[in-house]
Design an enzyme around this catalytic site. Structure first.
Site, PDB file in Angstrom:
ATOM      1  N   SER A 151     -24.304 -21.351  -9.237  1.00  0.00           N
ATOM      2  CA  SER A 151     -25.225 -21.810 -10.275  1.00  0.00           C
ATOM      3  C   SER A 151     -24.966 -23.254 -10.668  1.00  0.00           C
ATOM      4  CB  SER A 151     -25.068 -20.922 -11.519  1.00  0.00           C
ATOM      5  OG  SER A 151     -25.729 -21.471 -12.643  1.00  0.00           O
ATOM      6  N   GLU A 179     -25.000 -24.207 -13.549  1.00  0.00           N
ATOM      7  CA  GLU A 179     -24.214 -24.151 -14.779  1.00  0.00           C
ATOM      8  C   GLU A 179     -22.741 -24.451 -14.510  1.00  0.00           C
ATOM      9  OE1 GLU A 179     -24.870 -23.642 -18.070  1.00  0.00           O
ATOM     10  OE2 GLU A 179     -27.033 -23.613 -17.791  1.00  0.00           O
ATOM     11  N   TYR A 239     -20.149 -18.010 -18.784  1.00  0.00           N
ATOM     12  CA  TYR A 239     -20.952 -17.740 -17.594  1.00  0.00           C
ATOM     13  C   TYR A 239     -20.643 -18.767 -16.501  1.00  0.00           C
ATOM     14  CZ  TYR A 239     -25.070 -17.662 -14.546  1.00  0.00           C
ATOM     15  OH  TYR A 239     -25.904 -17.628 -13.453  1.00  0.00           O
ATOM     16  N   LYS A 264     -18.948 -18.189 -12.807  1.00  0.00           N
ATOM     17  CA  LYS A 264     -19.613 -18.585 -11.566  1.00  0.00           C
ATOM     18  C   LYS A 264     -18.708 -19.479 -10.713  1.00  0.00           C
ATOM     19  CE  LYS A 264     -23.738 -16.712 -11.269  1.00  0.00           C
ATOM     20  NZ  LYS A 264     -24.141 -15.908 -10.090  1.00  0.00           N
TER      21      LYS A 264
END
Length: 331
Positions: A127, A129, A151, A155
Protein backbone atom coordinates in the site's frame (compact mmCIF):
# COMPACT_ATOMS: atom_id res chain seq x y z
CA UNK A 1 -7.27 -24.42 -16.62
CA UNK A 2 -5.27 -22.26 -14.22
CA UNK A 3 -6.46 -21.96 -10.63
CA UNK A 4 -6.22 -18.84 -8.47
CA UNK A 5 -6.85 -18.41 -4.74
CA UNK A 6 -7.92 -14.92 -3.64
CA UNK A 7 -8.04 -13.77 -0.02
CA UNK A 8 -10.13 -10.68 0.67
CA UNK A 9 -12.34 -11.63 -2.27
CA UNK A 10 -15.42 -9.86 -0.90
CA UNK A 11 -13.70 -6.44 -1.06
CA UNK A 12 -13.78 -4.23 -4.14
CA UNK A 13 -10.41 -5.48 -5.42
CA UNK A 14 -11.33 -9.11 -4.86
CA UNK A 15 -14.56 -8.75 -6.81
CA UNK A 16 -12.91 -7.02 -9.77
CA UNK A 17 -10.02 -9.49 -9.74
CA UNK A 18 -12.38 -12.47 -9.68
CA UNK A 19 -14.15 -11.09 -12.74
CA UNK A 20 -10.86 -10.53 -14.56
CA UNK A 21 -9.51 -14.01 -13.82
CA UNK A 22 -12.82 -15.66 -14.72
CA UNK A 23 -12.79 -13.85 -18.06
CA UNK A 24 -9.34 -15.35 -18.68
CA UNK A 25 -10.55 -18.87 -18.01
CA UNK A 26 -9.25 -19.37 -14.47
CA UNK A 27 -10.86 -21.47 -11.80
CA UNK A 28 -11.37 -18.84 -9.09
CA UNK A 29 -11.34 -19.87 -5.43
CA UNK A 30 -12.22 -17.23 -2.83
CA UNK A 31 -11.22 -17.41 0.84
CA UNK A 32 -14.01 -16.18 3.11
CA UNK A 33 -13.64 -15.88 6.88
CA UNK A 34 -16.02 -17.64 9.23
CA UNK A 35 -19.20 -19.63 8.92
CA UNK A 36 -22.52 -17.98 8.04
CA UNK A 37 -20.68 -14.94 6.73
CA UNK A 38 -23.31 -12.81 4.95
CA UNK A 39 -20.65 -11.63 2.51
CA UNK A 40 -20.29 -15.23 1.31
CA UNK A 41 -23.98 -15.35 0.38
CA UNK A 42 -23.71 -12.06 -1.52
CA UNK A 43 -20.57 -13.30 -3.29
CA UNK A 44 -22.28 -16.55 -4.31
CA UNK A 45 -25.15 -14.54 -5.77
CA UNK A 46 -23.10 -11.90 -7.62
CA UNK A 47 -20.17 -14.15 -8.68
CA UNK A 48 -21.64 -17.70 -8.91
CA UNK A 49 -18.51 -19.03 -10.65
CA UNK A 50 -16.35 -18.45 -7.55
CA UNK A 51 -15.51 -21.52 -5.48
CA UNK A 52 -15.84 -20.39 -1.86
CA UNK A 53 -13.60 -21.89 0.81
CA UNK A 54 -13.59 -21.04 4.51
CA UNK A 55 -10.38 -19.80 6.09
CA UNK A 56 -8.77 -17.18 8.28
CA UNK A 57 -5.48 -15.35 7.81
CA UNK A 58 -4.80 -15.83 11.53
CA UNK A 59 -5.13 -19.63 11.28
CA UNK A 60 -2.33 -21.32 9.32
CA UNK A 61 -4.04 -24.71 9.36
CA UNK A 62 -7.13 -23.26 7.66
CA UNK A 63 -4.91 -21.67 5.02
CA UNK A 64 -3.20 -25.00 4.42
CA UNK A 65 -6.60 -26.62 3.89
CA UNK A 66 -7.57 -23.84 1.48
CA UNK A 67 -4.33 -24.36 -0.46
CA UNK A 68 -5.02 -28.10 -0.72
CA UNK A 69 -8.57 -27.43 -1.93
CA UNK A 70 -7.58 -24.78 -4.47
CA UNK A 71 -4.20 -26.24 -5.52
CA UNK A 72 -3.58 -22.83 -7.06
CA UNK A 73 -1.19 -21.67 -9.74
CA UNK A 74 -1.53 -18.14 -8.38
CA UNK A 75 -2.35 -16.72 -4.94
CA UNK A 76 -3.53 -13.13 -4.50
CA UNK A 77 -3.35 -12.03 -0.87
CA UNK A 78 -5.72 -9.05 -0.69
CA UNK A 79 -7.13 -9.79 2.78
CA UNK A 80 -6.50 -7.13 5.44
CA UNK A 81 -8.08 -4.86 8.02
CA UNK A 82 -7.98 -2.14 5.40
CA UNK A 83 -9.66 0.95 6.90
CA UNK A 84 -6.80 3.19 8.03
CA UNK A 85 -8.79 5.16 10.63
CA UNK A 86 -9.87 1.93 12.35
CA UNK A 87 -6.25 0.83 12.73
CA UNK A 88 -5.71 3.39 15.52
CA UNK A 89 -8.77 2.06 17.35
CA UNK A 90 -7.59 -1.55 17.14
CA UNK A 91 -3.89 -1.63 16.40
CA UNK A 92 -3.50 -5.21 17.65
CA UNK A 93 -6.10 -6.74 15.33
CA UNK A 94 -4.83 -4.66 12.42
CA UNK A 95 -1.27 -5.83 13.06
CA UNK A 96 -2.30 -9.45 13.39
CA UNK A 97 -4.43 -9.63 10.24
CA UNK A 98 -2.67 -7.14 7.97
CA UNK A 99 0.85 -8.03 9.11
CA UNK A 100 1.06 -11.54 10.57
CA UNK A 101 -1.64 -12.71 8.15
CA UNK A 102 0.83 -12.13 5.32
CA UNK A 103 3.41 -14.33 7.04
CA UNK A 104 0.81 -17.08 7.49
CA UNK A 105 -0.21 -16.92 3.84
CA UNK A 106 3.38 -16.96 2.61
CA UNK A 107 4.13 -19.94 4.82
CA UNK A 108 1.05 -21.79 3.54
CA UNK A 109 2.18 -21.19 -0.05
CA UNK A 110 5.73 -22.32 0.73
CA UNK A 111 4.61 -25.49 2.51
CA UNK A 112 2.15 -26.38 -0.25
CA UNK A 113 4.87 -25.90 -2.86
CA UNK A 114 7.27 -28.07 -0.91
CA UNK A 115 4.68 -30.84 -0.47
CA UNK A 116 3.37 -30.84 -4.04
CA UNK A 117 6.34 -29.57 -6.05
CA UNK A 118 4.00 -27.15 -7.79
CA UNK A 119 5.29 -23.71 -8.73
CA UNK A 120 2.97 -21.09 -7.19
CA UNK A 121 3.07 -17.39 -7.95
CA UNK A 122 2.15 -15.08 -5.07
CA UNK A 123 0.87 -11.51 -5.08
CA UNK A 124 0.97 -9.32 -1.97
CA UNK A 125 -1.24 -6.25 -1.70
CA UNK A 126 1.14 -3.60 -0.41
CA UNK A 127 0.00 0.00 0.00
CA UNK A 128 1.00 3.60 -0.61
CA UNK A 129 0.24 4.14 3.10
CA UNK A 130 3.66 2.58 3.71
CA UNK A 131 5.23 5.84 2.46
CA UNK A 132 3.37 7.86 5.12
CA UNK A 133 5.57 10.84 5.96
CA UNK A 134 6.85 10.94 2.42
CA UNK A 135 10.60 11.26 1.95
CA UNK A 136 10.45 11.74 -1.82
CA UNK A 137 7.95 13.16 -4.33
CA UNK A 138 6.77 11.29 -6.29
CA UNK A 139 7.08 7.97 -4.49
CA UNK A 140 8.66 5.01 -6.27
CA UNK A 141 9.77 1.48 -5.41
CA UNK A 142 13.04 2.71 -3.87
CA UNK A 143 11.52 5.48 -1.71
CA UNK A 144 12.18 5.14 2.03
CA UNK A 145 9.12 3.82 3.87
CA UNK A 146 7.89 5.94 6.81
CA UNK A 147 4.40 4.70 7.78
CA UNK A 148 2.15 6.97 9.84
CA UNK A 149 -0.57 4.55 11.01
CA UNK A 150 -0.78 1.06 12.51
CA UNK A 151 -2.21 -0.01 9.14
CA UNK A 152 0.80 1.40 7.29
CA UNK A 153 3.24 -0.22 9.73
CA UNK A 154 1.48 -3.59 9.28
CA UNK A 155 1.66 -3.26 5.49
CA UNK A 156 5.41 -2.57 5.73
CA UNK A 157 5.86 -5.81 7.69
CA UNK A 158 3.96 -7.78 5.05
CA UNK A 159 5.85 -6.07 2.24
CA UNK A 160 9.28 -6.89 3.61
CA UNK A 161 8.21 -10.41 4.60
CA UNK A 162 7.20 -11.00 0.97
CA UNK A 163 10.63 -9.82 -0.18
CA UNK A 164 12.25 -12.06 2.43
CA UNK A 165 10.38 -15.17 1.25
CA UNK A 166 11.27 -14.34 -2.35
CA UNK A 167 14.96 -14.05 -1.48
CA UNK A 168 15.11 -16.84 1.11
CA UNK A 169 13.04 -19.55 -0.59
CA UNK A 170 13.17 -18.58 -4.26
CA UNK A 171 9.41 -17.98 -4.32
CA UNK A 172 7.82 -16.11 -7.19
CA UNK A 173 6.43 -13.46 -4.82
CA UNK A 174 5.61 -9.95 -6.00
CA UNK A 175 4.17 -6.92 -4.21
CA UNK A 176 2.02 -4.26 -5.77
CA UNK A 177 2.44 -0.94 -3.96
CA UNK A 178 -1.00 0.31 -4.90
CA UNK A 179 -1.97 3.91 -4.42
CA UNK A 180 -5.57 4.78 -3.55
CA UNK A 181 -7.97 3.07 -5.91
CA UNK A 182 -11.72 3.46 -5.81
CA UNK A 183 -14.94 2.28 -7.47
CA UNK A 184 -18.69 2.12 -6.89
CA UNK A 185 -17.90 -1.01 -4.85
CA UNK A 186 -15.76 0.92 -2.34
CA UNK A 187 -16.95 0.65 1.26
CA UNK A 188 -18.88 3.70 2.56
CA UNK A 189 -16.31 4.24 5.33
CA UNK A 190 -13.71 5.39 2.77
CA UNK A 191 -13.70 9.11 2.00
CA UNK A 192 -14.35 8.82 -1.75
CA UNK A 193 -17.45 6.66 -1.32
CA UNK A 194 -18.52 8.64 1.73
CA UNK A 195 -18.51 11.76 -0.46
CA UNK A 196 -20.23 10.26 -3.51
CA UNK A 197 -22.90 8.60 -1.35
CA UNK A 198 -23.57 11.84 0.54
CA UNK A 199 -23.68 13.90 -2.66
CA UNK A 200 -26.28 11.52 -4.09
CA UNK A 201 -28.38 11.80 -0.93
CA UNK A 202 -28.08 15.58 -0.84
CA UNK A 203 -29.15 15.77 -4.48
CA UNK A 204 -32.18 13.58 -3.73
CA UNK A 205 -33.08 15.55 -0.59
CA UNK A 206 -32.51 12.78 1.95
CA UNK A 207 -29.39 14.42 3.49
CA UNK A 208 -28.54 18.08 3.99
CA UNK A 209 -24.76 17.95 4.63
CA UNK A 210 -21.63 15.82 4.94
CA UNK A 211 -19.05 15.82 7.77
CA UNK A 212 -15.38 15.50 6.77
CA UNK A 213 -11.91 16.03 8.19
CA UNK A 214 -8.88 17.47 6.41
CA UNK A 215 -10.00 18.84 3.03
CA UNK A 216 -6.43 19.63 2.00
CA UNK A 217 -5.14 16.03 2.16
CA UNK A 218 -3.99 14.96 -1.31
CA UNK A 219 -4.11 11.50 -2.83
CA UNK A 220 -3.31 9.72 -6.07
CA UNK A 221 -6.70 8.15 -6.90
CA UNK A 222 -7.26 5.54 -9.61
CA UNK A 223 -9.90 3.00 -10.62
CA UNK A 224 -9.82 -0.39 -8.87
CA UNK A 225 -10.64 -2.20 -12.13
CA UNK A 226 -7.44 -0.84 -13.68
CA UNK A 227 -5.36 -1.77 -10.64
CA UNK A 228 -6.37 -5.44 -10.45
CA UNK A 229 -5.21 -5.77 -14.05
CA UNK A 230 -1.75 -4.74 -12.83
CA UNK A 231 -1.86 -7.45 -10.13
CA UNK A 232 -2.45 -10.13 -12.74
CA UNK A 233 0.26 -8.72 -15.03
CA UNK A 234 2.83 -8.93 -12.22
CA UNK A 235 2.28 -12.67 -11.85
CA UNK A 236 2.73 -13.25 -15.58
CA UNK A 237 6.34 -12.02 -15.45
CA UNK A 238 9.26 -14.47 -15.49
CA UNK A 239 10.88 -12.70 -12.54
CA UNK A 240 9.03 -11.61 -9.41
CA UNK A 241 9.44 -7.98 -8.35
CA UNK A 242 7.72 -5.04 -6.65
CA UNK A 243 5.84 -2.33 -8.53
CA UNK A 244 4.25 1.02 -7.69
CA UNK A 245 0.79 1.23 -9.26
CA UNK A 246 -0.62 4.75 -9.50
CA UNK A 247 -1.94 7.40 -11.87
CA UNK A 248 0.88 9.89 -11.24
CA UNK A 249 -1.69 12.62 -10.50
CA UNK A 250 -2.67 14.02 -7.13
CA UNK A 251 -5.99 15.56 -6.10
CA UNK A 252 -7.21 17.06 -2.83
CA UNK A 253 -10.43 16.28 -0.99
CA UNK A 254 -11.60 19.72 -2.15
CA UNK A 255 -11.13 18.67 -5.77
CA UNK A 256 -13.00 15.46 -5.05
CA UNK A 257 -15.90 17.53 -3.70
CA UNK A 258 -15.78 19.84 -6.73
CA UNK A 259 -16.15 16.96 -9.17
CA UNK A 260 -18.72 15.02 -7.14
CA UNK A 261 -21.05 17.98 -6.55
CA UNK A 262 -20.72 19.12 -10.17
CA UNK A 263 -22.21 15.79 -11.29
CA UNK A 264 -25.48 16.76 -9.54
CA UNK A 265 -25.36 20.37 -10.71
CA UNK A 266 -24.04 21.98 -7.49
CA UNK A 267 -21.11 24.40 -7.92
CA UNK A 268 -21.08 26.02 -4.46
CA UNK A 269 -20.84 23.22 -1.92
CA UNK A 270 -19.10 24.98 1.02
CA UNK A 271 -22.35 25.30 3.04
CA UNK A 272 -23.03 21.58 2.57
CA UNK A 273 -19.76 20.38 4.14
CA UNK A 274 -19.06 20.42 7.88
CA UNK A 275 -15.52 20.05 9.24
CA UNK A 276 -15.51 17.54 12.10
CA UNK A 277 -12.30 17.14 14.18
CA UNK A 278 -13.19 13.48 14.75
CA UNK A 279 -12.21 12.74 11.16
CA UNK A 280 -8.67 14.12 11.41
CA UNK A 281 -5.97 11.45 11.68
CA UNK A 282 -3.67 11.38 14.74
CA UNK A 283 -0.76 11.44 12.26
CA UNK A 284 -1.75 12.75 8.84
CA UNK A 285 -0.42 11.62 5.49
CA UNK A 286 -0.52 14.88 3.55
CA UNK A 287 0.62 14.05 0.03
CA UNK A 288 0.76 10.77 -1.85
CA UNK A 289 1.64 10.62 -5.54
CA UNK A 290 3.18 7.61 -7.21
CA UNK A 291 5.69 7.10 -10.00
CA UNK A 292 4.62 4.03 -12.01
CA UNK A 293 7.37 4.27 -14.64
CA UNK A 294 8.60 0.77 -13.79
CA UNK A 295 5.14 -0.78 -14.21
CA UNK A 296 4.60 1.08 -17.48
CA UNK A 297 7.97 -0.04 -18.86
CA UNK A 298 8.18 -3.65 -17.63
CA UNK A 299 4.50 -4.64 -17.40
CA UNK A 300 3.10 -2.44 -20.16
CA UNK A 301 0.46 -1.26 -17.68
CA UNK A 302 -1.22 2.13 -17.58
CA UNK A 303 -4.48 3.38 -16.05
CA UNK A 304 -7.44 3.79 -18.38
CA UNK A 305 -9.94 5.62 -16.15
CA UNK A 306 -9.18 9.23 -15.17
CA UNK A 307 -10.05 11.01 -11.92
CA UNK A 308 -13.10 12.92 -13.18
CA UNK A 309 -14.46 9.85 -14.94
CA UNK A 310 -13.95 7.76 -11.78
CA UNK A 311 -15.76 10.15 -9.42
CA UNK A 312 -18.56 10.69 -11.96
CA UNK A 313 -18.99 6.91 -12.23
CA UNK A 314 -19.24 6.62 -8.44
CA UNK A 315 -21.74 9.47 -8.01
CA UNK A 316 -23.96 8.11 -10.78
CA UNK A 317 -23.88 4.63 -9.23
CA UNK A 318 -24.83 6.04 -5.83
CA UNK A 319 -27.62 8.14 -7.38
CA UNK A 320 -29.03 4.93 -8.83
CA UNK A 321 -28.77 3.07 -5.51
CA UNK A 322 -30.28 5.90 -3.44
CA UNK A 323 -33.09 6.46 -5.98
CA UNK A 324 -34.04 2.80 -5.74
CA UNK A 325 -34.05 3.05 -1.94
CA UNK A 326 -36.45 5.99 -2.15
CA UNK A 327 -38.67 4.00 -4.49
CA UNK A 328 -38.67 1.12 -2.02
CA UNK A 329 -36.88 -1.22 -4.42
CA UNK A 330 -33.74 -1.66 -2.29
CA UNK A 331 -33.76 -2.47 1.40
Amino acid sequence: MKSALITGITGQDGLYLAELLHSKGYRVVGLVRGQNNPKADRLAESHPYVDIVSGNLLDLSSLMRAMTYANPDEVYNLGAVSFVAYSWQNARLTSDVTGTGVLNMLEAVRLHRDMTGKDIRYYQASSSEMFGKVQEVPQRETTLLWPRSPYGVSKVFGHYMTINYRESYGMHASSGILFNHESPRRGPEFVTRKVTQAVARIALGTDDSIALGNLDAQRDWGFAGDYVRAMWMMLQQDIADDYVISTGETHSIRELLDVAFKVVGIDDWEHLVRIDPRFFRPAEVDLLIGDSAKARELLGWKPEVGFTELITMMVEADLDIESKKLAGKVA
